[in-house]
Design an enzyme around this catalytic site. Sequence first.
Site, PDB file in Angstrom:
ATOM      1  N   GLU A  27      38.552  40.283  42.030  1.00 20.61           N
ATOM      2  CA  GLU A  27      37.329  39.537  41.748  1.00 20.61           C
ATOM      3  C   GLU A  27      37.634  38.102  41.335  1.00 20.61           C
ATOM      4  O   GLU A  27      36.946  37.169  41.756  1.00 20.61           O
ATOM      5  CB  GLU A  27      36.522  40.228  40.639  1.00 20.61           C
ATOM      6  CG  GLU A  27      36.090  41.637  40.973  1.00 20.61           C
ATOM      7  CD  GLU A  27      37.088  42.715  40.540  1.00 20.61           C
ATOM      8  OE1 GLU A  27      36.667  43.870  40.431  1.00 20.61           O
ATOM      9  OE2 GLU A  27      38.283  42.401  40.325  1.00 20.61           O
ATOM     10  N   CYS A  38      36.503  44.828  35.457  1.00 19.95           N
ATOM     11  CA  CYS A  38      36.945  44.945  34.062  1.00 19.95           C
ATOM     12  C   CYS A  38      36.230  43.873  33.229  1.00 19.95           C
ATOM     13  O   CYS A  38      35.466  43.064  33.761  1.00 19.95           O
ATOM     14  CB  CYS A  38      38.462  44.758  33.988  1.00 19.95           C
ATOM     15  SG  CYS A  38      38.997  43.059  34.342  1.00 19.95           S
TER      16      CYS A  38
END
Length: 154
Positions: free
Chosen positions: A52, A80
């Site tokens: 990401e 996360c």
Amino acid sequence: MKKYMEEALKEAEKAKAVGEVPIGAVIVKDGEIIGRGYNLTETKHDPTAHAEMLAIMEASQKLGSPRLCGCELYTTVEPCAMCAGAIVLARIEKVYIGTPDPKAGACGSVFNIVQEEKLNHYAEIETGVLREECSEIMKSFFRELRKRNGAKSE
């Protein structure tokens, strides 16, 4: 929606091919992929080199802005806390998640940073896009890793 998650899965396959945890991500704006990433934490010796994060960096470079307003992120595994924070800072509009991460997910499983009302940005979340495929690539990676390391697989 599925076609973009399929692209994220292709990124995850790239990670798997180099021995990284197989997570992939793409960022889409106006129907065009403007950022791609796959996990490279081991390869780069960098704990921030998550799929990401790399996709966000590429998209930001392409747009010439740290703000990715009007963009969507497709990721094979729930982000996360670090990546969720970056999603908020980048002002990504919507996050499509393949499979949840019950141990470290920060988009609803353990925390929900991208929808924390105390923060200055709120992202929509949709979970379960190509869930089986996204889950299986992770399961098979860890099954193979345990086998190589001599541990029993489930």
